[in-house]
Design a protein around this motif. Sequence first.
Motif, PDB file in Angstrom:
ATOM      1  N   SER A  55      13.837 -44.248  -3.528  1.00 22.36           N
ATOM      2  CA  SER A  55      13.393 -45.255  -2.565  1.00 22.36           C
ATOM      3  C   SER A  55      13.821 -44.889  -1.149  1.00 22.36           C
ATOM      4  O   SER A  55      13.055 -45.048  -0.199  1.00 22.36           O
ATOM      5  N   TRP A  56      15.049 -44.393  -0.992  1.00 23.09           N
ATOM      6  CA  TRP A  56      15.498 -43.978   0.335  1.00 23.09           C
ATOM      7  C   TRP A  56      14.702 -42.778   0.837  1.00 23.09           C
ATOM      8  O   TRP A  56      14.341 -42.702   2.010  1.00 23.09           O
ATOM      9  N   ARG A  82      21.188 -51.811  -1.820  1.00 25.09           N
ATOM     10  CA  ARG A  82      22.175 -50.746  -2.029  1.00 25.09           C
ATOM     11  C   ARG A  82      23.398 -51.243  -2.784  1.00 25.09           C
ATOM     12  O   ARG A  82      24.058 -50.472  -3.478  1.00 25.09           O
ATOM     13  N   GLN A 128      16.018 -52.154   1.391  1.00 19.65           N
ATOM     14  CA  GLN A 128      16.803 -51.020   0.909  1.00 19.65           C
ATOM     15  C   GLN A 128      18.290 -51.260   1.191  1.00 19.65           C
ATOM     16  O   GLN A 128      19.130 -50.977   0.352  1.00 19.65           O
ATOM     17  N   SER A 167      13.836 -52.116  -5.256  1.00 21.31           N
ATOM     18  CA  SER A 167      13.641 -51.613  -3.906  1.00 21.31           C
ATOM     19  C   SER A 167      12.535 -50.575  -3.816  1.00 21.31           C
ATOM     20  O   SER A 167      12.203 -50.137  -2.732  1.00 21.31           O
ATOM     21  N   THR A 168      11.940 -50.154  -4.923  1.00 25.56           N
ATOM     22  CA  THR A 168      10.917 -49.117  -4.852  1.00 25.56           C
ATOM     23  C   THR A 168       9.610 -49.640  -4.289  1.00 25.56           C
ATOM     24  O   THR A 168       8.938 -48.921  -3.562  1.00 25.56           O
ATOM     25  N   TRP A 181      11.349 -44.015   1.893  1.00 20.96           N
ATOM     26  CA  TRP A 181      11.468 -44.772   3.143  1.00 20.96           C
ATOM     27  C   TRP A 181      11.594 -43.830   4.334  1.00 20.96           C
ATOM     28  O   TRP A 181      10.952 -44.035   5.360  1.00 20.96           O
ATOM     29  N   ARG A 213      16.955 -45.720  -6.715  1.00 20.70           N
ATOM     30  CA  ARG A 213      17.449 -46.047  -5.372  1.00 20.70           C
ATOM     31  C   ARG A 213      17.385 -44.835  -4.451  1.00 20.70           C
ATOM     32  O   ARG A 213      17.001 -44.954  -3.291  1.00 20.70           O
ATOM     33  N   ALA A 231       9.496 -49.709  -0.446  1.00 22.92           N
ATOM     34  CA  ALA A 231       9.490 -48.340   0.085  1.00 22.92           C
ATOM     35  C   ALA A 231       8.101 -47.725  -0.022  1.00 22.92           C
ATOM     36  O   ALA A 231       7.618 -47.083   0.921  1.00 22.92           O
TER      37      ALA A 231
END
Length: 128
Positions: free
Chosen positions: A102-103, A81, A77, A9-10, A106, A99, A13
Amino acid sequence: MSEDVKSPSTLPAFLSLFTSTGTLVCCALPALLVSIGAGAVMAGLIEAVPQITWLGRNKTLVFSIAAVMIALAGAWQWHARSLPCPIDPVKARACTRARQLSWIVWWVSVVAFLVGGFFAFFAASLLG
């Protein structure tokens, strides 16, 4: 043999951060420089990087691309999760940190997009 753990997920983002930064360069940066009396700096910047004017002229396209990237990154994302992290404790911590990062990236992208959007579409009509 040690392998680096990267959350899948990186990448989305960071791509959303890249595109939302374009919205700041197109619209918020010129407004900031002119408002603090640095119009000459803005003129020098445009002379050095004339593509900035293209971004300003095509701000609807820039914002559309950024919005799509932010939406896709947010969807990814949300999907990522619940993906499993490795069982190895070191790799599991790395996965969890990736993770979380990444959030954070984002959300920074979303804020940058909103700031750029304010300066691109609303500030001129509100400020005069």
